[in-house]
Scaffold this motif. Structure first.
Motif, mmCIF file in Angstrom:
data_model
loop_
_atom_site.group_PDB
_atom_site.id
_atom_site.type_symbol
_atom_site.label_atom_id
_atom_site.label_comp_id
_atom_site.label_asym_id
_atom_site.label_seq_id
_atom_site.Cartn_x
_atom_site.Cartn_y
_atom_site.Cartn_z
ATOM 1 N N GLY A 39 0.792 -1.219 0.000
ATOM 2 C CA GLY A 39 0.000 0.000 0.000
ATOM 3 C C GLY A 39 0.821 1.264 0.000
ATOM 4 O O GLY A 39 0.279 2.365 -0.210
ATOM 5 N N GLY A 40 2.111 1.128 0.226
ATOM 6 C CA GLY A 40 3.002 2.278 0.263
ATOM 7 C C GLY A 40 3.451 2.727 -1.106
ATOM 8 O O GLY A 40 3.015 2.188 -2.139
ATOM 9 N N SER A 41 4.342 3.710 -1.108
ATOM 10 C CA SER A 41 4.834 4.311 -2.343
ATOM 11 C C SER A 41 6.351 4.411 -2.324
ATOM 12 O O SER A 41 6.969 4.508 -1.253
ATOM 13 N N ARG A 65 9.531 6.246 -5.084
ATOM 14 C CA ARG A 65 9.887 6.876 -6.354
ATOM 15 C C ARG A 65 11.299 6.465 -6.714
ATOM 16 O O ARG A 65 12.251 6.738 -5.968
ATOM 17 N N ARG A 120 -1.250 2.734 -11.298
ATOM 18 C CA ARG A 120 -0.494 2.738 -10.028
ATOM 19 C C ARG A 120 0.897 3.364 -10.195
ATOM 20 O O ARG A 120 1.386 4.010 -9.269
ATOM 21 N N PHE A 121 1.504 3.156 -11.347
ATOM 22 C CA PHE A 121 2.848 3.661 -11.604
ATOM 23 C C PHE A 121 2.773 4.805 -12.617
ATOM 24 O O PHE A 121 1.947 4.782 -13.535
ATOM 25 N N THR A 122 3.663 5.772 -12.449
ATOM 26 C CA THR A 122 3.749 6.896 -13.375
ATOM 27 C C THR A 122 5.202 7.150 -13.743
ATOM 28 O O THR A 122 6.055 7.308 -12.852
ATOM 29 N N GLN A 130 7.304 6.750 -10.399
ATOM 30 C CA GLN A 130 6.530 6.879 -9.174
ATOM 31 C C GLN A 130 5.650 5.653 -9.026
ATOM 32 O O GLN A 130 4.848 5.360 -9.922
ATOM 33 N N MET A 131 5.802 4.957 -7.920
ATOM 34 C CA MET A 131 5.070 3.716 -7.696
ATOM 35 C C MET A 131 4.177 3.875 -6.478
ATOM 36 O O MET A 131 4.677 4.106 -5.369
ATOM 37 N N ASN A 132 2.890 3.758 -6.679
ATOM 38 C CA ASN A 132 1.904 3.881 -5.598
ATOM 39 C C ASN A 132 1.145 2.568 -5.429
ATOM 40 O O ASN A 132 1.165 1.703 -6.311
ATOM 41 N N SER A 133 0.489 2.445 -4.302
ATOM 42 C CA SER A 133 -0.328 1.251 -4.013
ATOM 43 C C SER A 133 0.462 -0.024 -4.257
ATOM 44 O O SER A 133 -0.003 -0.952 -4.925
ATOM 45 N N LEU A 134 1.651 -0.069 -3.727
ATOM 46 C CA LEU A 134 2.535 -1.204 -3.985
ATOM 47 C C LEU A 134 1.988 -2.486 -3.367
ATOM 48 O O LEU A 134 1.355 -2.471 -2.297
#
Length: 122
Positions: A15-17, A19, A67-69, A82-86
């Motif tokens: 759930g973490g992020s 970069r 989830r990723f940008t 950028q990686m979110n909701s891992l």
């Protein structure tokens, strides 16, 4: 020649992020399409995202879309992921690549970084 150095990996809870950064040196970075890939334990290298030279065109694998940008700063010769909701299944070594191309045999690239480890705990 292009040298690529990834950074920003580490251990994060689900759930973490995070970069990731990829610093490039050598041949003119601002003209290059860049990409991100990963290789999980016992798995083949997997395409994640690409970004063209002026950030006008990006593409993502279905597994990370939303989830990723991917982004870039040509003034800093750096591309980011950028990686979110891992998720735990995102655990892998993450690589950046210069001039990635999809061939019949799979993805190829002119240059690869050495990779940075991302571990997502459940």
């Amino acid at each position: 020649q292009v040298q690529l150095v990834e950074s920003g990996g580490g251990l994060v809870q689900a759930g973490g992020s995070l970069r990731l950064s990829c610093a490039a040196s050598g041949r003119s970075f601002s003209s290059l399409t860049m990409g991100w890939f990963r290789q999980g334990p016992g798995k083949e290298r997997e395409f994640l995202a690409t970004i063209n030279w002026n950030s006008a065109v990006t593409s993502y694998a279905d597994s990370v879309k939303g989830r990723f940008t991917v982004s870039r700063d040509n003034a800093k010769n750096t591309v980011y992921l950028q990686m979110n909701s891992l998720k735990p299944e995102d655990t892998a070594v993450y690589y950046c690549a210069a001039t990635p191309r999809l061939l019949g045999s799979g993805w190829s690239a002119g240059y690869w970084g050495q990779g940075t480890q991302v571990t997502v705990s459940s």
